[in-house]
Enzyme design. Structure first.
Site, short mmCIF file in Angstrom:
data_model
loop_
_atom_site.label_atom_id
_atom_site.label_comp_id
_atom_site.label_asym_id
_atom_site.label_seq_id
_atom_site.Cartn_x
_atom_site.Cartn_y
_atom_site.Cartn_z
N HIS A 54 0.79 -1.19 -0.30
CA HIS A 54 0.05 -0.06 0.00
C HIS A 54 0.74 1.15 0.05
O HIS A 54 0.75 1.98 -1.16
CB HIS A 54 -1.26 0.01 1.17
CG HIS A 54 -1.85 0.94 1.71
ND1 HIS A 54 -2.60 1.61 0.67
CD2 HIS A 54 -1.73 2.29 2.47
CE1 HIS A 54 -2.99 3.42 1.24
NE2 HIS A 54 -2.38 3.45 2.14
N HIS A 78 4.02 6.83 5.28
CA HIS A 78 2.54 7.67 5.58
C HIS A 78 1.62 6.98 6.67
O HIS A 78 1.30 7.09 7.35
CB HIS A 78 1.42 8.34 4.59
CG HIS A 78 1.09 7.36 4.17
ND1 HIS A 78 1.18 6.12 3.36
CD2 HIS A 78 -0.43 6.36 4.54
CE1 HIS A 78 0.62 5.78 2.76
NE2 HIS A 78 -0.50 5.67 3.29
N GLU A 82 1.02 6.17 12.08
CA GLU A 82 -0.03 5.58 12.72
C GLU A 82 -0.62 3.88 13.39
O GLU A 82 -1.07 3.86 13.98
CB GLU A 82 -1.51 5.78 11.72
CG GLU A 82 -2.42 5.59 11.63
CD GLU A 82 -3.62 7.01 12.96
OE1 GLU A 82 -3.28 7.75 12.72
OE2 GLU A 82 -4.00 6.11 13.62
N ASP A 83 0.29 2.84 12.09
CA ASP A 83 -0.31 1.78 12.36
C ASP A 83 1.03 0.46 13.02
O ASP A 83 0.33 -0.37 13.61
CB ASP A 83 -0.55 0.91 10.69
CG ASP A 83 -1.71 1.59 10.22
OD1 ASP A 83 -2.48 2.32 11.26
OD2 ASP A 83 -1.95 1.56 9.44
N ASP A 145 -2.79 8.30 -1.63
CA ASP A 145 -3.47 7.72 0.21
C ASP A 145 -5.01 7.06 -0.56
O ASP A 145 -5.35 5.62 -0.52
CB ASP A 145 -3.30 7.56 1.30
CG ASP A 145 -3.57 6.65 1.78
OD1 ASP A 145 -3.42 5.65 1.83
OD2 ASP A 145 -4.16 7.22 3.29
N ASP A 265 -23.73 9.18 -26.30
CA ASP A 265 -24.24 10.16 -25.18
C ASP A 265 -22.84 9.86 -24.06
O ASP A 265 -22.41 10.23 -23.17
CB ASP A 265 -25.21 9.27 -24.29
CG ASP A 265 -26.13 10.34 -24.71
OD1 ASP A 265 -26.04 11.20 -25.33
OD2 ASP A 265 -27.72 9.72 -25.39
MN MN Z 1 -2.63 4.75 3.91
#
Ligand code: MN
Length: 730
Positions: A54, A78, A82-83, A145, A265
């Site tokens: 990721h 990033h 946080e993780d 992200d 269209d």
């Molecule tokens: Mn992320």
């Protein structure tokens, strides 16, 4: 447009960077990869892939946006703070302050979740996200992200898919659009449609596939007709037809409430020329060949969109009587239309060059910056910018966003929630901590207002609040409160005036006499009459004239015993006060035309500093600021008063002056003459001698202010035989 879903490797990331920045030093990128790989070790995505895929995909997108190395590194890092066990301190130690700040910014944005899809909320939220990211690179990392999360959304549970897709559609796709990165906006929107309205999405996809051959044939036909015509008129241009994005077709179907059926269209045509002149020439050729649909032509070349987008847009009636949408633009405009901010990114040594003219102009236009820039270099020191310098965006405890002015306080917030909440606000918790009312709020703060049923707004609050809404509400409250005070005062005054005639207000009110009397004085209701009395606009005697028969009033006047203690001195006082027009001599803050009375104890004179006290039944009593009686009075009844200097010429006040002198004949006459020569009237004079052969003279003199009094006192002091002169305070 970047290739979708191709899993990035550290080598593809590095090669992408080298393609636009050949001298790039990639050590930091590789180090960030190792750091992220190590930190996320053992973590899996919902797809079952190792987690580190990721951040690598995010970094790849950032490289494709041609961002600087710190941005790409931030993409890799990033999610670490946080993780994982990694902390911001470690990131700063390993990668420097710049990158640590970027990672921190992205982490903060990720913690915020958007809860409702209400239009105004969404707009506030978008603004807040922009405001919180003082460095525009934070937003770009967050967008990359989100793009990767949307691309891999299929692995999540359906309710999560819908929440994330809705937030993306409400918040992130519009931000990508604002930054002019249209490929990202379009891809995000199509992905959102797939998860929010899967039926519509798959129906569209099916039809597009089914009619592919038919569509290709039509595209080819129109393209070659247009190319031929342009050639005929000697316009150098390339023509291409492309399938429109599902989301734009879907929106069109919804808007027109029609089912999607016809091939055209799905297709839009684009003509790309060498320069602007050729654009307008091409437009002329198209309009000469096909009939334009009225009202569909837009000139975004002459008037670019806020994000820098430029093109000519037109719709014409095509070869089979169908509507054909055509965009005409130059090659440069085409790049801007696709890549937006990234098309103008100029680098110096691998960093966003904040001093490049193009970059400054670009960001400037992007932000629709209205202010003149004193120093553009200072303005863009890095890419750090305050996108909404005049606004602060904060949360209610339920996650609603409120937009406040810069410098706003918890009080502003309380009034933004509700007037009652504002009026009863005693304090607030900001992010869980109790703060004073004058605390300055920052974007992203969560505010919890503390109220008390006994709290009421005070005048000091006007100095604390920033927003005009809060100010207006506080003023309104104070005004109402003062009217209420005036009403009570007026009622008391009238009640008291009626007492000698054995009348009560309630009786007169019931009989309707009070209403009638009020109407004579232009007051529609008894309440209005009380207020007029309280503010001193009417006098109780005047009201009595309409309530009590003349004979009765005259009889009372005759019977009224003449108070024996009423001395000559008091009569002088009374008459002098009448002349002095005290009503206009004093301005009572926030109270218009209130009844004024000067305290006898200290007898204030214009020029003295003064305070007022609300006295039941007698309006406002004015004391000098130093008067002990004033100081002893109830602080709650205290009001600010000041001298009305405009009325100075009309003010005259009686003051007593005591003169101590030797007991010499003719001294009283001399002193009287001295006072008169200062242009001051003497209301009374009294003299007595003491045992030690001295004389004490007391003069009642009529002066305008302290300056005039001082003049008189100095003149007296200068006389031979005078020992001391003083103002008598009580
Ligand atoms: Mn992320």
């Amino acid at each position: 447009m970047p290739a979708k879903h191709a899993t990035a490797t550290i080598d593809t990331i590095c090669n992408t960077i080298l393609s636009y920045y050949p001298e790039a030093k990639l050590d930091l990128v590789r180090k960030a990869y190792d750091f992220a790989d190590h930190a996320h070790k053992g973590q899996m995505r919902s797809s079952g892939d190792p987690y580190v895929i990721h951040p690598m995909d995010v970094a790849q997108t950032l490289a494709e946006l041609r961002l600087d190395i710190p941005s790409v590194v931030t993409g890799l890092l990033h999610d670490t703070v946080e993780d994982t066990h990694a902390t911001l301190e470690i990131v700063e130690k390993e990668f420097g302050k710049d990158i640590a700040e970027l990672v921190d910014g992205v982490t903060k944005l990720s913690k915020i979740t958007f809860k409702t899809s209400e239009e105004k909320q969404a707009e506030n939220f978008r603004k807040m996200i922009l405001a919180m990211s003082k460095d525009i690179r934070v937003i770009l990392v967050k967008l990359a992200d989100r793009l990767n999360n949307m691309r891999t959304l299929e692995h999540l549970a359906p309710h999560k898919q819908k929440n994330i897709a809705q937030e993306t559609l409400d918040i992130y796709a519009p931000i990508a659009n604002r930054l002019g990165i249209s490929w990202m906006k379009l891809e995000l929107e199509d992905l959102c449609l797939r998860y929010l309205h899967p039926d519509a999405y798959y129906k569209l996809a099916q039809r597009v596939t089914k009619k592919k051959r038919e569509r290709d044939k039509y595209t080819e036909e129109v393209t070659s007709i247009l190319e031929e015509k342009l050639k005929e008129y000697d316009v150098h241009a390339s023509v291409a037809g492309r399938a429109k994005h599902f989301y734009s077709i879907y929106k069109k179907m919804e808007r027109r409430n029609v089912d999607f059926d016809q091939i055209h269209d799905m297709i839009a045509f684009r003509i790309v020329t060498d320069n602007i002149t050729e654009c307008y020439k091409a437009l002329g050729v198209i309009h000469a060949t096909y009939k334009p649909v009225p009202g569909r032509f837009k000139d975004y070349i002459a008037m670019p969109k806020a994000n820098g987008y430029q093109s000519l847009h037109t719709t014409v009636i095509g070869p089979h009587g169908e509507r054909v949408e055509i965009q005409i633009r130059t090659q440069d405009m085409h790049q801007v239309a696709d890549a937006g901010i990234a098309a103008h990114w100029k680098y110096k040594e691998g960093k966003f060059d904040s001093r490049s003219r193009e970059n400054i102009e670009w960001v400037h236009r992007l932000l629709e910056w209205n202010k003149d820039l004193a120093d553009p270099n200072e303005f863009l020191e890095t890419v750090k910018i305050d996108l909404f310098a005049e606004d602060v965006f904060v949360f209610t405890p339920t996650g609603e966003v409120k937009e406040l002015s810069y410098g706003a306080t918890p009080l502003d917030f309380a009034y933004a929630v509700h007037t009652d909440v504002g009026n009863r606000c005693v304090g607030a918790k900001v992010n869980g901590k109790i703060v004073p009312l004058k605390h300055r709020l920052k974007s992203g703060d969560t505010i919890e207002v503390i109220t008390s049923p006994t709290q009421t707004p005070s005048k000091d609050w006007l100095k604390i609040v920033k927003s005009s809404r809060a100010k207006a509400k506080i003023r309104a409250f104070i005004k109402t409160q003062e009217r209420e005070r005036a009403r009570e005062l007026g009622r008391d005054l009238l009640e008291k005036a009626l007492r000698p005639y054995n009348r009560t207000l309630s009786k007169l009110d019931r009989s309707g006499e009070l209403v009638k009397a009020g109407q004579q004085l232009h007051c529609r209701t008894p309440e209005e009459l009380y207020i007029a009395l309280g503010y001193g606009r009417s006098l109780p005697e005047h009201v009595l004239e309409h309530l009590i028969p003349k004979e009765e009033r005259e009889a009372f006047q005759r019977e009224k015993p003449k108070p024996e203690e009423e001395s000559f001195l008091k009569r002088v006082f009374a008459s002098a006060r009448k002349r002095s027009n005290s009503k206009n001599a004093i301005i009572v803050s926030n109270l218009d035309e209130v009844l004024i009375r000067f305290a006898r104890c200290c007898n204030p004179l214009p020029g003295d500093s003064i305070v007022g006290f609300i006295t039941r039944g007698r309006g406002v009593t004015v004391h000098t600021a130093t008067c002990t009686k004033g100081i002893d009075s109830d602080a709650e009844r205290r009001v600010e008063v000041r001298w009305n200097l405009q009325e100075k010429a009309n003010i005259s006040r009686i003051v007593r002056v005591r003169v101590l002198s030797g007991d010499e004949p003719g001294l009283l006459a001399l002193m009287s003459q001295t006072i008169s020569s200062c242009g001051v009237n003497i209301a009374s004079a009294n003299i007595r001698t003491t045992k030690d052969q001295k004389a004490i003279a007391i003069f009642e003199i009529q002066v305008m202010d302290t300056a005039q009094l001082q003049k008189v006192m100095s003149a007296l002091e200068a006389k031979k035989g005078v020992i001391a002169v003083e103002r008598v305070r009580s």
